[in-house]
Design a protein around this motif. Structure first.
Motif, PDB file in Angstrom:
ATOM      1  N   LEU A 351       0.842  -1.198   0.000  1.00  0.00           N
ATOM      2  CA  LEU A 351       0.000   0.000   0.000  1.00  0.00           C
ATOM      3  C   LEU A 351       0.879   1.251   0.000  1.00  0.00           C
ATOM      4  N   GLY A 352       0.647   2.118  -0.956  1.00  0.00           N
ATOM      5  CA  GLY A 352       1.446   3.333  -1.052  1.00  0.00           C
ATOM      6  C   GLY A 352       1.217   4.279   0.120  1.00  0.00           C
ATOM      7  N   VAL A 353       2.325   4.804   0.650  1.00  0.00           N
ATOM      8  CA  VAL A 353       2.237   5.777   1.752  1.00  0.00           C
ATOM      9  C   VAL A 353       3.097   7.006   1.478  1.00  0.00           C
ATOM     10  N   GLY A 354       3.578   7.132   0.222  1.00  0.00           N
ATOM     11  CA  GLY A 354       4.345   8.321  -0.135  1.00  0.00           C
ATOM     12  C   GLY A 354       5.695   8.412   0.556  1.00  0.00           C
ATOM     13  N   ASN A 355       6.208   9.640   0.628  1.00  0.00           N
ATOM     14  CA  ASN A 355       7.514   9.916   1.241  1.00  0.00           C
ATOM     15  C   ASN A 355       8.634   9.111   0.580  1.00  0.00           C
ATOM     16  N   GLY A 356       8.602   9.096  -0.751  1.00  0.00           N
ATOM     17  CA  GLY A 356       9.616   8.364  -1.480  1.00  0.00           C
ATOM     18  C   GLY A 356      11.024   8.902  -1.305  1.00  0.00           C
ATOM     19  N   ASP A 357      11.145  10.142  -0.813  1.00  0.00           N
ATOM     20  CA  ASP A 357      12.473  10.719  -0.560  1.00  0.00           C
ATOM     21  C   ASP A 357      12.993  10.391   0.827  1.00  0.00           C
ATOM     22  N   ARG A 358      12.222   9.634   1.598  1.00  0.00           N
ATOM     23  CA  ARG A 358      12.632   9.234   2.944  1.00  0.00           C
ATOM     24  C   ARG A 358      12.823   7.718   2.951  1.00  0.00           C
ATOM     25  N   PRO A 359      14.043   7.228   2.929  1.00  0.00           N
ATOM     26  CA  PRO A 359      14.276   5.780   2.815  1.00  0.00           C
ATOM     27  C   PRO A 359      13.640   5.002   3.965  1.00  0.00           C
ATOM     28  N   MET A 360      12.925   3.926   3.614  1.00  0.00           N
ATOM     29  CA  MET A 360      12.399   3.040   4.638  1.00  0.00           C
ATOM     30  C   MET A 360      13.563   2.363   5.349  1.00  0.00           C
ATOM     31  N   HIS A 361      13.374   2.081   6.629  1.00  0.00           N
ATOM     32  CA  HIS A 361      14.438   1.597   7.513  1.00  0.00           C
ATOM     33  C   HIS A 361      15.436   2.700   7.820  1.00  0.00           C
ATOM     34  N   GLY A 362      15.049   3.943   7.606  1.00  0.00           N
ATOM     35  CA  GLY A 362      15.915   5.073   7.925  1.00  0.00           C
ATOM     36  C   GLY A 362      15.292   5.959   8.991  1.00  0.00           C
ATOM     37  N   PRO A 363      16.060   6.847   9.596  1.00  0.00           N
ATOM     38  CA  PRO A 363      15.581   7.655  10.726  1.00  0.00           C
ATOM     39  C   PRO A 363      14.543   8.706  10.368  1.00  0.00           C
ATOM     40  N   THR A 364      14.398   9.020   9.071  1.00  0.00           N
ATOM     41  CA  THR A 364      13.458  10.072   8.679  1.00  0.00           C
ATOM     42  C   THR A 364      12.126   9.533   8.177  1.00  0.00           C
ATOM     43  N   PHE A 365      11.984   8.209   8.078  1.00  0.00           N
ATOM     44  CA  PHE A 365      10.794   7.666   7.421  1.00  0.00           C
ATOM     45  C   PHE A 365       9.563   7.667   8.322  1.00  0.00           C
ATOM     46  N   PHE A 366       8.438   8.015   7.714  1.00  0.00           N
ATOM     47  CA  PHE A 366       7.124   7.795   8.307  1.00  0.00           C
ATOM     48  C   PHE A 366       6.119   7.680   7.173  1.00  0.00           C
ATOM     49  N   ALA A 367       4.974   7.101   7.476  1.00  0.00           N
ATOM     50  CA  ALA A 367       3.946   6.864   6.459  1.00  0.00           C
ATOM     51  C   ALA A 367       2.935   8.010   6.438  1.00  0.00           C
ATOM     52  N   LYS A 368       2.540   8.414   5.240  1.00  0.00           N
ATOM     53  CA  LYS A 368       1.389   9.310   5.104  1.00  0.00           C
ATOM     54  C   LYS A 368       0.128   8.478   5.323  1.00  0.00           C
ATOM     55  N   THR A 369      -0.789   8.987   6.126  1.00  0.00           N
ATOM     56  CA  THR A 369      -1.951   8.187   6.534  1.00  0.00           C
ATOM     57  C   THR A 369      -3.213   8.510   5.745  1.00  0.00           C
ATOM     58  N   ASP A 370      -3.102   9.258   4.652  1.00  0.00           N
ATOM     59  CA  ASP A 370      -4.275   9.735   3.920  1.00  0.00           C
ATOM     60  C   ASP A 370      -5.267   8.636   3.567  1.00  0.00           C
ATOM     61  N   ALA A 371      -4.753   7.421   3.254  1.00  0.00           N
ATOM     62  CA  ALA A 371      -5.631   6.343   2.775  1.00  0.00           C
ATOM     63  C   ALA A 371      -5.613   5.147   3.714  1.00  0.00           C
ATOM     64  N   ILE A 372      -5.394   5.376   4.992  1.00  0.00           N
ATOM     65  CA  ILE A 372      -5.261   4.245   5.909  1.00  0.00           C
ATOM     66  C   ILE A 372      -6.581   3.493   6.083  1.00  0.00           C
ATOM     67  N   ALA A 373      -7.704   4.216   6.095  1.00  0.00           N
ATOM     68  CA  ALA A 373      -9.005   3.544   6.178  1.00  0.00           C
ATOM     69  C   ALA A 373      -9.316   2.788   4.894  1.00  0.00           C
ATOM     70  N   ASP A 374      -8.863   3.309   3.760  1.00  0.00           N
ATOM     71  CA  ASP A 374      -9.049   2.600   2.492  1.00  0.00           C
ATOM     72  C   ASP A 374      -8.259   1.289   2.491  1.00  0.00           C
ATOM     73  N   GLY A 375      -7.061   1.310   3.070  1.00  0.00           N
ATOM     74  CA  GLY A 375      -6.288   0.085   3.183  1.00  0.00           C
ATOM     75  C   GLY A 375      -6.989  -0.949   4.042  1.00  0.00           C
ATOM     76  N   ALA A 376      -7.596  -0.484   5.137  1.00  0.00           N
ATOM     77  CA  ALA A 376      -8.352  -1.390   6.002  1.00  0.00           C
ATOM     78  C   ALA A 376      -9.546  -1.972   5.249  1.00  0.00           C
ATOM     79  N   ASP A 377     -10.216  -1.142   4.469  1.00  0.00           N
ATOM     80  CA  ASP A 377     -11.360  -1.604   3.686  1.00  0.00           C
ATOM     81  C   ASP A 377     -10.922  -2.643   2.660  1.00  0.00           C
ATOM     82  N   LEU A 378      -9.773  -2.415   2.028  1.00  0.00           N
ATOM     83  CA  LEU A 378      -9.263  -3.368   1.053  1.00  0.00           C
ATOM     84  C   LEU A 378      -8.986  -4.721   1.704  1.00  0.00           C
ATOM     85  N   LEU A 379      -8.329  -4.711   2.848  1.00  0.00           N
ATOM     86  CA  LEU A 379      -7.977  -5.966   3.505  1.00  0.00           C
ATOM     87  C   LEU A 379      -9.229  -6.698   3.984  1.00  0.00           C
ATOM     88  N   ALA A 380     -10.185  -5.968   4.529  1.00  0.00           N
ATOM     89  CA  ALA A 380     -11.428  -6.582   5.000  1.00  0.00           C
ATOM     90  C   ALA A 380     -12.242  -7.136   3.837  1.00  0.00           C
TER      91      ALA A 380
END
Length: 400
Positions: A351-380
């Motif tokens: 699931l896309g969370v943006g912040n492509g300029d912030r490497p995952m597993h790095g100290p600056t990374f966090f997820a954008k939560t704009d579509a977090i409920a949509d992700g839950a709906d998809l999984l359900a």
């Protein structure tokens, strides 16, 4: 598309989880918070004996269909990384030295939202959905401390599961994007260790011993050539020597040399090829130089292999819900969701969370939560449709 009330609820949960990251097998506060939220929603928690992590169960109550005995599972992971946060967020980590730098705070919140939705929709489906909140996906697994998926499976609580589905955030897409492909999705993660037992001597009299360093050098050259010469060139793979140790002074040939590294493969057959080639190199080169070579191979998580049929269902479901569905690029990073798929087929969705300029597993990374409920709906919704497909397949078989 977005359920506004659920979106706000999940953003609140996500913020709390981001502020309280805990390392593998120490997710006590995280587990307690998940259990509290599930209990507040009236969701059943299975008694598994797990020290951290838990499994919830939602049982469908639909009377519209018979054959509701099918079981699927969905998974979110809950552990964090030993990284000091440098995101600048107002809700930054309150646990010094730890950060949800791979987005497991997002993954577990998506699974939590899916559990809430499934509980609300329980009269609309038949069968069971088990929701896994898995510890220790990031653990440096050993025989004594296995990865969290193995610990979860060892409880026996998932023995009846017929299909597994999971999501993981990715900064390779913006919120509202779902990336998924059939076939290999991650890399098998294996370690190798080689000890060369030579015979020490003075550097001025090298013929009086058997120098393990030149054997190690020959092994490095041979090992590094394997991925380019012995494996199908279109298959993703990496073989890398990462550590060499030998001797401690300038004028003495040591008795031993040690080297280790990792092999990452997408296809199971390549895993076997690389293992066997390294074993042959160690035996052959050691014999040629008159030394003894000890070879050890430690198997880690296998590759995640997405089932084509379940991927099609996941892709169709994501598209129906308004996601921008794209193929996922294969990765050689490890992911222990593979252990679930070794028990039953399924699909792993990014699931896309943006912040492509912030490497995952790095100290600056966090997820954008704009579509977090949509992700839950998809999984359900994917879990519901999977149960329906299993039921339909059962009924079709019964009428033959």
């Amino acid at each position: 598309m977005t359920n506004t009330a659920l979106q706000q609820e999940l953003e609140t949960y996500y913020t709390w989880f981001h502020q309280h990251p805990e390392p593998s097998y120490q997710e006590h506060e995280t587990t307690a918070r998940i259990a509290e939220i599930l209990a507040n929603h009236g969701i059943e928690i299975l008694d598994t004996g797990l020290a951290t992590g838990l499994i919830a169960r939602i049982t469908g109550e639909s009377e519209a269909h018979e054959g509701g005995g099918h079981v699927v599972a969905i998974r979110g992971d809950i552990d964090a990384l030993p990284i000091t946060e440098d995101t600048g967020l107002p809700y930054a980590s309150q646990n010094p030295g730890y950060l949800h730098g791979c987005g497991h705070d997002y993954n577990l919140t998506v699974a939590l939202g899916a559990a809430i939705l499934l509980h609300e929709r329980r009269r609309d489906f038949a069968g069971e959905v088990k929701v896994i909140f898995q510890p220790a996906e990031e653990v440096a697994a050993t025989k004594e401390t296995p990865t969290g998926a193995v610990t979860i499976l060892n409880t026996g609580a998932l023995d009846d599961v017929e299909a597994f589905f999971g999501t993981h955030d990715t900064n390779a897409g913006e919120p509202g994007t779902a990336l998924i492909s059939a076939g290999p999705d991650s890399g098998a993660v294996d370690k190798f260790r080689i000890t060369v037992h030579g015979r020490g001597t003075h550097a001025a009299r090298p013929n009086g011993g058997a120098n393990p360093i030149r054997v190690a050098a020959a092994l490095v050259d041979g090992i590094q050539s394997i991925s380019g010469q012995d494996v199908d060139p279109v298959h993703p793979r990496v073989v890398t020597v990462t550590n060499i140790e030998a001797g401690n002074t300038w004028n003495v040939v040591p008795d031993t040399a040690f080297l280790q590294g990792t092999a990452r493969t997408a296809y199971p057959e390549d895993r076997t090829i690389i293992h066997d080639r390294i074993a042959s190199l160690v035996a052959g080169i050691s014999a040629a130089y008159g030394v003894i070579g000890d070879f050890e191979w430690e198997y880690g998580s296998p590759s995640v292999i997405n089932d084509a049929d379940w991927v099609q269902l996941a892709s169709d479901t994501a598209a129906d819900l308004g996601f921008d569905v794209k193929p996922s690029a294969p990765s050689l990073g490890g992911e222990d969701f593979s252990y679930y798929l070794a028990q039953a087929p399924g699909a792993f969705v990014h699931l896309g969370v943006g912040n492509g300029d912030r490497p995952m597993h790095g100290p600056t990374f966090f997820a954008k939560t704009d579509a977090i409920a949509d992700g839950a709906d998809l999984l359900a919704t994917l879990a519901q449709r999977a149960l329906e497909r299993l039921r339909n397949a059962h009924e079709a078989h019964a009428t033959r």
